[in-house]
Design an enzyme around this catalytic site. Structure first.
Site, PDB file in Angstrom:
ATOM      1  N   HIS A  61       0.849  -1.187   0.000  1.00 38.57           N
ATOM      2  CA  HIS A  61       0.000   0.000   0.000  1.00 38.57           C
ATOM      3  C   HIS A  61       0.887   1.240   0.000  1.00 38.57           C
ATOM      4  O   HIS A  61       2.121   1.133  -0.082  1.00 38.57           O
ATOM      5  CB  HIS A  61      -0.937  -0.030   1.209  1.00 38.57           C
TER       6      HIS A  61
ATOM      7  N   HIS B  70       4.036   1.257   2.187  1.00 37.30           N
ATOM      8  CA  HIS B  70       5.187   0.533   1.621  1.00 37.30           C
ATOM      9  C   HIS B  70       5.812   1.351   0.480  1.00 37.30           C
ATOM     10  O   HIS B  70       7.031   1.413   0.354  1.00 37.30           O
ATOM     11  CB  HIS B  70       4.738  -0.806   1.036  1.00 37.30           C
TER      12      HIS B  70
ATOM     13  N   GLN C 292       8.560  -1.900  16.260  1.00 37.47           N
ATOM     14  CA  GLN C 292       9.375  -2.735  15.367  1.00 37.47           C
ATOM     15  C   GLN C 292      10.646  -1.976  14.941  1.00 37.47           C
ATOM     16  O   GLN C 292      11.741  -2.548  14.933  1.00 37.47           O
ATOM     17  CB  GLN C 292       8.566  -3.127  14.137  1.00 37.47           C
TER      18      GLN C 292
ATOM     19  N   VAL D 116       2.033   6.735   6.832  1.00 36.54           N
ATOM     20  CA  VAL D 116       1.160   7.314   5.812  1.00 36.54           C
ATOM     21  C   VAL D 116      -0.281   7.122   6.298  1.00 36.54           C
ATOM     22  O   VAL D 116      -0.637   6.039   6.783  1.00 36.54           O
ATOM     23  CB  VAL D 116       1.381   6.635   4.442  1.00 36.54           C
TER      24      VAL D 116
END
Ligand code: PAF
Length: 281
Positions: free
Chosen positions: A34, A37, A153, A176
């Site tokens: 999406h 990425h 992460q 985003v």
């Protein structure tokens, strides 16, 4: 654009480019690409000569009751998105290629994996750290790109790279968001239209927390309570955690500091969504 499915073909591809003195950027993903990425790919494209996207739904980072089997996949669309974004190669190994029979070596990062998602998803970060280490060893990138929607992460990967002297620069890029503030995520796909509308509460809660801090509230508990009240105003939303923590250690704080992380995980129906906001004063 090359499609690489084996470790040996990937090593050959990388060696050929490195021999020509080229820099390599890696964007590790689980596919179903999406805008989030694609912003990582764009960052990698700007900084490096060669961009590799890995697409691997890593089984070791899913718990037994989690969504490994239903995790969304669309290889055809991913291939087109990568092609259009100027990706040089996709590394998309099978699970058998990544985890040979008898696989039994794990990377366990310490206390930053014990809070937030680490507390609700035991073993998750062990799976992430292990697969990312393998991807780094296979692709040997100069730089690797991670989205800050998964703030924890990014902290875990940075700590691992630092502690284990891995020769890779970690680049963490902003979340985003959709127009209404919902963080873009592959798991948004699971939401029904009604749940999609309810999911806006995550961003609303973060904004409420941030506004209180900017208005001068310095008790973390008051911020937590305000975020919880906002989420609880939507009956379909079930809190997993609401955290006001230190952005480096990810430990809960009592008082607001110059940099504070607001983080939350909320279930909307069967879908667990996470989001966060770094607030600096
Ligand atoms: O963020 C993800 O999509 C995954 O956790 C990652 C980093 C690709 C490891 O499987």
């Amino acid at each position: 654009m090359e499609i690489l499915t084996t470790v040996s073909a990937t090593r050959r591809f990388i060696a050929a480019h490195k021999q020509q003195g080229k820099t390599v950027g890696l964007v590790p993903t689980m596919g179903y690409l999406h805008q989030g990425h694609l912003s990582l790919v764009e960052g990698a494209r700007k900084d490096n000569d060669v961009v590799v996207v890995s697409i691997f739904v890593n089984p070791t980072q899913f718990g037994p009751q989690e969504d490994l089997d239903r995790y969304p996949r669309d290889m055809e669309k991913d291939r087109n998105s990568c092609h259009q974004a100027g990706v040089d190669a996709i590394f998309m190994p099978s699970a058998a290629e990544m985890y040979q029979p008898g696989f039994d070596t794990w990377v366990q990062v310490g206390s930053v994996t014990e809070t937030l998602c680490g507390a609700s998803r035991p073993g998750h970060f062990r799976g992430v750290a292990t697969v990312v280490t393998k991807l780094f060893n296979i692709v040997q990138p100069h730089r690797a790109y991670f989205g800050l929607k998964d703030f924890q992460q990014a902290v875990v990967i940075k700590k691992m790279v630092q502690d284990l002297n891995m020769p890779v620069e970690i680049v963490a890029l902003p979340t985003v968001r959709e127009e209404d503030g919902l963080a873009v995520s592959s798991r948004n796909e699971y939401l029904t239209p009604k749940e999609r509308a309810q999911a806006r509460v995550l961003y609303r809660a973060l904004r409420a927390g941030k506004e209180l801090i900017l208005a001068g509230e310095c008790q973390a508990q008051a911020i937590r309570k305000a975020m919880e009240d906002e989420i609880n105003s939507v009956p379909a939303a079930k809190i997993d955690y609401v955290s006001v923590c230190d952005p480096t250690t990810l430990a809960e704080v009592d008082a607001i500091a110059p940099a504070t992380l607001l983080a939350l995980a909320v279930k909307i129906g069967d879908t667990r969504l996470i989001d966060n906001m770094l607030v600096e004063i």
